[in-house]
Motif scaffolding. Structure first.
Motif, PDB file in Angstrom:
ATOM      1  N   ALA A   1      32.221 -15.644   9.183  1.00 49.26           N
ATOM      2  CA  ALA A   1      31.479 -15.175   8.013  1.00 49.26           C
ATOM      3  C   ALA A   1      30.554 -14.029   8.372  1.00 49.26           C
ATOM      4  CB  ALA A   1      30.667 -16.323   7.420  1.00 49.26           C
ATOM      5  N   TRP A   2      30.125 -13.333   7.348  1.00 47.52           N
ATOM      6  CA  TRP A   2      29.093 -12.302   7.456  1.00 47.52           C
ATOM      7  C   TRP A   2      27.854 -12.777   6.708  1.00 47.52           C
ATOM      8  CZ3 TRP A   2      29.438  -8.346  10.694  1.00 47.52           C
ATOM      9  CH2 TRP A   2      30.708  -7.926  11.121  1.00 47.52           C
ATOM     10  N   PHE A   3      26.718 -12.621   7.360  1.00 52.35           N
ATOM     11  CA  PHE A   3      25.430 -12.867   6.751  1.00 52.35           C
ATOM     12  C   PHE A   3      24.615 -11.594   6.888  1.00 52.35           C
ATOM     13  CE2 PHE A   3      25.385 -17.460   5.978  1.00 52.35           C
ATOM     14  CZ  PHE A   3      26.504 -17.851   6.684  1.00 52.35           C
ATOM     15  N   ARG A   4      23.536 -11.512   6.140  1.00 56.52           N
ATOM     16  CA  ARG A   4      22.635 -10.380   6.289  1.00 56.52           C
ATOM     17  C   ARG A   4      21.194 -10.829   6.076  1.00 56.52           C
ATOM     18  NH1 ARG A   4      23.766  -6.610   0.889  1.00 56.52           N
ATOM     19  NH2 ARG A   4      22.692  -7.974  -0.634  1.00 56.52           N
ATOM     20  N   GLN A   5      20.313 -10.067   6.689  1.00 57.02           N
ATOM     21  CA  GLN A   5      18.890 -10.349   6.547  1.00 57.02           C
ATOM     22  C   GLN A   5      18.162  -9.037   6.401  1.00 57.02           C
ATOM     23  OE1 GLN A   5      17.274 -12.970   9.516  1.00 57.02           O
ATOM     24  NE2 GLN A   5      15.479 -13.410   8.281  1.00 57.02           N
ATOM     25  N   GLY A   6      17.616  -8.812   5.200  1.00 56.57           N
ATOM     26  CA  GLY A   6      16.858  -7.606   4.944  1.00 56.57           C
ATOM     27  C   GLY A   6      15.402  -7.816   5.266  1.00 56.57           C
ATOM     28  N   PRO A   7      14.627  -6.745   5.286  1.00 55.83           N
ATOM     29  CA  PRO A   7      13.197  -6.833   5.600  1.00 55.83           C
ATOM     30  C   PRO A   7      12.475  -7.811   4.674  1.00 55.83           C
ATOM     31  CG  PRO A   7      13.924  -4.549   5.523  1.00 55.83           C
ATOM     32  CD  PRO A   7      15.051  -5.366   4.994  1.00 55.83           C
ATOM     33  N   GLY A   8      11.831  -8.802   5.245  1.00 57.98           N
ATOM     34  CA  GLY A   8      11.081  -9.765   4.464  1.00 57.98           C
ATOM     35  C   GLY A   8      11.903 -10.785   3.726  1.00 57.98           C
ATOM     36  N   ASN A   9      13.212 -10.785   3.975  1.00 62.51           N
ATOM     37  CA  ASN A   9      14.103 -11.714   3.258  1.00 62.51           C
ATOM     38  C   ASN A   9      14.668 -12.771   4.186  1.00 62.51           C
ATOM     39  OD1 ASN A   9      13.774 -10.191   0.913  1.00 62.51           O
ATOM     40  ND2 ASN A   9      15.564  -8.917   1.359  1.00 62.51           N
ATOM     41  N   GLU A  10      15.125 -13.852   3.586  1.00 61.08           N
ATOM     42  CA  GLU A  10      15.822 -14.872   4.357  1.00 61.08           C
ATOM     43  C   GLU A  10      17.262 -14.419   4.603  1.00 61.08           C
ATOM     44  OE1 GLU A  10      13.446 -18.827   2.706  1.00 61.08           O
ATOM     45  OE2 GLU A  10      15.574 -18.592   2.338  1.00 61.08           O
ATOM     46  N   ARG A  11      17.866 -15.022   5.605  1.00 55.41           N
ATOM     47  CA  ARG A  11      19.266 -14.716   5.892  1.00 55.41           C
ATOM     48  C   ARG A  11      20.128 -15.256   4.755  1.00 55.41           C
ATOM     49  NH1 ARG A  11      21.339 -15.337  11.977  1.00 55.41           N
ATOM     50  NH2 ARG A  11      19.413 -14.144  12.129  1.00 55.41           N
TER      51      ARG A  11
ATOM     52  N   ILE B   1      20.103  -6.221   8.473  1.00 46.65           N
ATOM     53  CA  ILE B   1      20.866  -6.497   9.676  1.00 46.65           C
ATOM     54  C   ILE B   1      21.998  -7.438   9.263  1.00 46.65           C
ATOM     55  CG2 ILE B   1      20.864  -7.463  12.005  1.00 46.65           C
ATOM     56  CD1 ILE B   1      17.873  -6.830  12.133  1.00 46.65           C
ATOM     57  N   TYR B   2      23.202  -7.072   9.628  1.00 51.37           N
ATOM     58  CA  TYR B   2      24.374  -7.863   9.261  1.00 51.37           C
ATOM     59  C   TYR B   2      24.843  -8.639  10.484  1.00 51.37           C
ATOM     60  CZ  TYR B   2      24.665  -5.659   4.722  1.00 51.37           C
ATOM     61  OH  TYR B   2      24.397  -5.251   3.431  1.00 51.37           O
ATOM     62  N   TYR B   3      25.034  -9.939  10.302  1.00 44.84           N
ATOM     63  CA  TYR B   3      25.407 -10.830  11.385  1.00 44.84           C
ATOM     64  C   TYR B   3      26.787 -11.421  11.147  1.00 44.84           C
ATOM     65  CZ  TYR B   3      20.388 -10.854  12.449  1.00 44.84           C
ATOM     66  OH  TYR B   3      19.098 -10.489  12.754  1.00 44.84           O
ATOM     67  N   CYS B   4      27.534 -11.543  12.204  1.00 43.40           N
ATOM     68  CA  CYS B   4      28.797 -12.263  12.199  1.00 43.40           C
ATOM     69  C   CYS B   4      28.533 -13.691  12.683  1.00 43.40           C
ATOM     70  CB  CYS B   4      29.779 -11.556  13.128  1.00 43.40           C
ATOM     71  SG  CYS B   4      31.385 -12.349  13.290  1.00 43.40           S
TER      72      CYS B   4
END
Length: 120
Positions: free
Chosen positions: A32-42, A89-92
């Protein structure tokens, strides 16, 4: 556990496209791909099971496409019509189930992340 390495991040102007790639050192499913922007939850972006089933965040489904090659432990995310709010930031991630979950708790392997910045 598989080690995951993302690539393909960068800076792009609004309306542009990017394709992210993730390569795993071993088989893991789902991915899967997740993302976490500034001040946000993943948050979950998209996921793919070994059966070829996909899940997407509802707000991203029309612009993002996930693809997988489990024979090579490769996962990709094609992002189109990018918006500044896609900056993150995008996470695998890799899990151990048959369901393409979008919940971070369902995944045990994580990459280091790749930065995507969308300028106005």
């Amino acid at each position: 556990q598989a080690q995951l390495v993302e690539s393909g991040g960068g800076e792009v102007k609004a309306g542009g496209s990017l394709t992210l790639s993730c390569i795993g050192s071993a088989y893991t499913s789902p991915m899967a791909w997740f993302r976490q922007g500034p001040g946000n939850e993943r948050e979950g972006v998209a996921a793919a099971s070994r059966f070829g089933t996909h899940a997407y965040a509802r707000s991203l489904k029309d612009r993002f496409t996930i693809s997988e090659n489990y024979a090579k432990n490769i996962l990709r995310l094609t992002m189109t019509k990018l918006k500044p709010e896609d900056t993150a930031i995008y996470y695998c991630a890799g899990g151990s189930s048959d369901y393409p979950s979008l919940l971070p708790g369902d995944y045990h392997s994580w990459g280091q992340g790749t930065q995507v910045t969308v300028s106005p």
